[in-house]
Design a protein around this motif. Structure first.
Motif, short mmCIF file in Angstrom:
data_model
loop_
_atom_site.label_atom_id
_atom_site.label_comp_id
_atom_site.label_asym_id
_atom_site.label_seq_id
_atom_site.Cartn_x
_atom_site.Cartn_y
_atom_site.Cartn_z
N ASP A 19 84.86 77.87 27.09
CA ASP A 19 84.81 77.23 25.61
C ASP A 19 86.31 76.93 25.34
O ASP A 19 86.97 77.27 24.67
N PRO A 20 86.61 75.67 26.04
CA PRO A 20 87.73 75.12 25.99
C PRO A 20 88.46 74.70 24.67
O PRO A 20 87.50 73.86 24.00
N SER A 21 89.28 75.50 24.28
CA SER A 21 89.99 75.06 22.58
C SER A 21 88.72 75.27 21.69
O SER A 21 88.72 74.36 20.90
N GLY A 22 87.92 75.99 21.98
CA GLY A 22 86.70 76.31 20.98
C GLY A 22 85.56 74.92 21.09
O GLY A 22 84.83 74.92 20.12
N ALA A 23 85.89 74.00 21.73
CA ALA A 23 85.16 72.74 21.96
C ALA A 23 83.83 73.12 22.10
O ALA A 23 82.90 72.34 21.47
N TYR A 24 83.23 73.89 23.04
CA TYR A 24 81.97 74.04 23.28
C TYR A 24 81.24 74.63 21.98
O TYR A 24 80.20 74.24 21.55
N SER A 25 81.66 75.80 21.41
CA SER A 25 81.25 76.43 20.22
C SER A 25 81.49 75.40 18.97
O SER A 25 80.38 75.59 18.17
N THR A 26 82.30 74.74 18.71
CA THR A 26 82.44 74.07 17.67
C THR A 26 81.44 72.96 17.55
O THR A 26 81.11 72.55 16.69
N TYR B 167 82.11 80.39 14.40
CA TYR B 167 82.55 81.76 14.81
C TYR B 167 81.15 82.66 15.27
O TYR B 167 81.41 83.51 16.27
N GLN B 168 80.21 82.43 14.51
CA GLN B 168 79.03 83.24 15.04
C GLN B 168 78.58 82.90 16.09
O GLN B 168 78.09 83.98 17.01
N GLN C 164 80.39 81.88 18.96
CA GLN C 164 81.14 82.37 20.10
C GLN C 164 81.16 83.83 20.01
O GLN C 164 81.15 84.42 21.04
N HIS C 165 80.95 84.64 18.71
CA HIS C 165 80.91 86.05 18.78
C HIS C 165 79.69 86.42 19.58
O HIS C 165 79.53 87.32 20.40
N ARG C 166 78.50 85.89 19.56
CA ARG C 166 77.31 86.12 19.86
C ARG C 166 77.20 85.79 21.40
O ARG C 166 76.81 86.44 22.13
N LEU C 167 77.95 84.87 21.75
CA LEU C 167 78.13 84.58 23.19
C LEU C 167 79.10 85.69 24.12
O LEU C 167 78.54 86.13 25.07
N LEU C 168 79.87 85.99 23.30
CA LEU C 168 80.59 87.09 23.85
C LEU C 168 80.12 88.47 24.08
O LEU C 168 79.95 89.17 25.00
N LEU C 169 79.17 88.41 22.97
CA LEU C 169 78.33 89.86 23.08
C LEU C 169 77.35 89.81 24.11
O LEU C 169 76.96 90.83 24.71
N GLN C 170 76.76 88.39 24.07
CA GLN C 170 75.84 88.47 25.48
C GLN C 170 76.54 88.72 27.00
O GLN C 170 75.79 89.42 27.51
#
Length: 303
Positions: free
Chosen positions: A96-103, A265-266, A268-274
């Motif tokens: 998730d570079p600079s949050g680019a993927y999740s954003t 935010y949701q 990225q959080h869910r991906l980390l939880l995965q």
């Protein structure tokens, strides 16, 4: 005593993002270790140091996160880490570079949901113009929109050549069709948004790419989304809290940075939880981020 959850964070940059470190801790990782100025060639060695030191049981509590600022390099690093695993020594990996993927995932998912609610269809066959399309969020937003059937144009303030180069590089890497279009000056912007069903504002913070006067030319616009949370608005009239709010002077609705940011935010959080909860190791890139963002919005819609 159970082994701790460890996240190894690789970035080509000089430092890892504090935002991502915080997100990892909030997801439940107990030991978080950043590795800075990591080039592509170093990924294999770091990955194999990560997997062989904990044993088959320990790898289930171990993850790798890839940051940086390049959407394309992060994908290359993700692939290199995945290819460096030696079963049964396999860990979960996320980029998730600079949050680019999740954003970008949140942005495109919000636009698709707004189109479904307002127009009765999603992004398929819609003409999408991405302003700030050569940056990491713009590139990935273009990829994700194209992946669900949109006709996507990456726009650059540097002109059509820069835009076409970014479209060719990004489309080739992610195997989708992208085109370039000039965003150099008001006339070029007005021409591009005048032909757009959707405009995605992905320019740098504090830079307005579409003025109120420019919007007068956006006669077929359905949705405008903007990730800029720093005044002035990237797209005039789109407030940071707007969530499919009618956009003054148009027939479109606007989606603002904080509405997108909540979904980001949701996601990225869910991906980390995965990564933490997965029974088997997972590999999470922009496609998985998009699936996660859409699932979150669907849950929210259904209450």
């Amino acid at each position: 005593m159970e082994r701790p959850y460890i996240l190894h964070m690789f970035t080509p940059g000089r430092q890892m993002s504090p935002f991502d470190v915080n997100m990892a801790a909030d997801a439940g990782y107990q030991v978080i270790v950043p590795y800075c100025e990591v080039g592509l060639d170093a990924v294999k060695g770091l990955t194999q140091d990560t997997i062989f030191s904990r044993g088959p049981k320990g790898v289930a509590r171990t993850g790798i996160f890839i940051g940086g600022r390049s959407a394309l390099l992060a994908m290359d690093m993700l692939d290199r880490a995945r290819e460096s695993m030696v079963p049964p020594f396999v860990v979960s990996v996320m980029a998730d570079p600079s949050g680019a993927y999740s954003t970008a995932a949140a942005m495109v998912a919000c636009v698709d949901a707004a189109l479904q609610a307002r127009q009765g269809h999603g992004l398929a066959n819609q003409r999408v113009v991405v302003l700030g399309g050569t940056g990491p969020v713009g590139r990935v937003a273009g990829v994700l929109a194209a992946s669900v059937g949109a006709e996507v144009f990456l726009s650059s303030r540097e002109g059509v050549e820069a835009a076409e180069t970014a479209a060719r590089e990004t489309g080739g890497r992610f195997k989708v069709r992208l085109r370039g279009i000039s965003g150099h000056g008001p006339e070029a912007v007005r021409t591009s948004i005048g032909q757009a069903d959707v405009v995605l504002g992905c320019a740098a913070a504090g830079v307005q790419v579409v003025s109120a006067e420019d919007l007068e030319f956006a006669t077929r616009l359905k949705v405008a989304a903007d990730v800029n949370a720093v005044p002035p608005e990237g797209i005039a009239g789109v407030g940071v809290m707007d969530d499919a709010v009618p956009l003054s002077g148009t027939d479109a609705v606007g989606i603002g940075a904080l509405a997108i940011g909540n979904v980001k935010y949701q996601t990225q959080h869910r991906l980390l939880l995965q990564m933490i909860k997965a029974d088997k190791p997972v590999v999470l890139g922009c496609a998985e981020a998009f699936d996660t963002a859409r699932a979150y919005l669907d849950e929210k819609r259904r209450g």
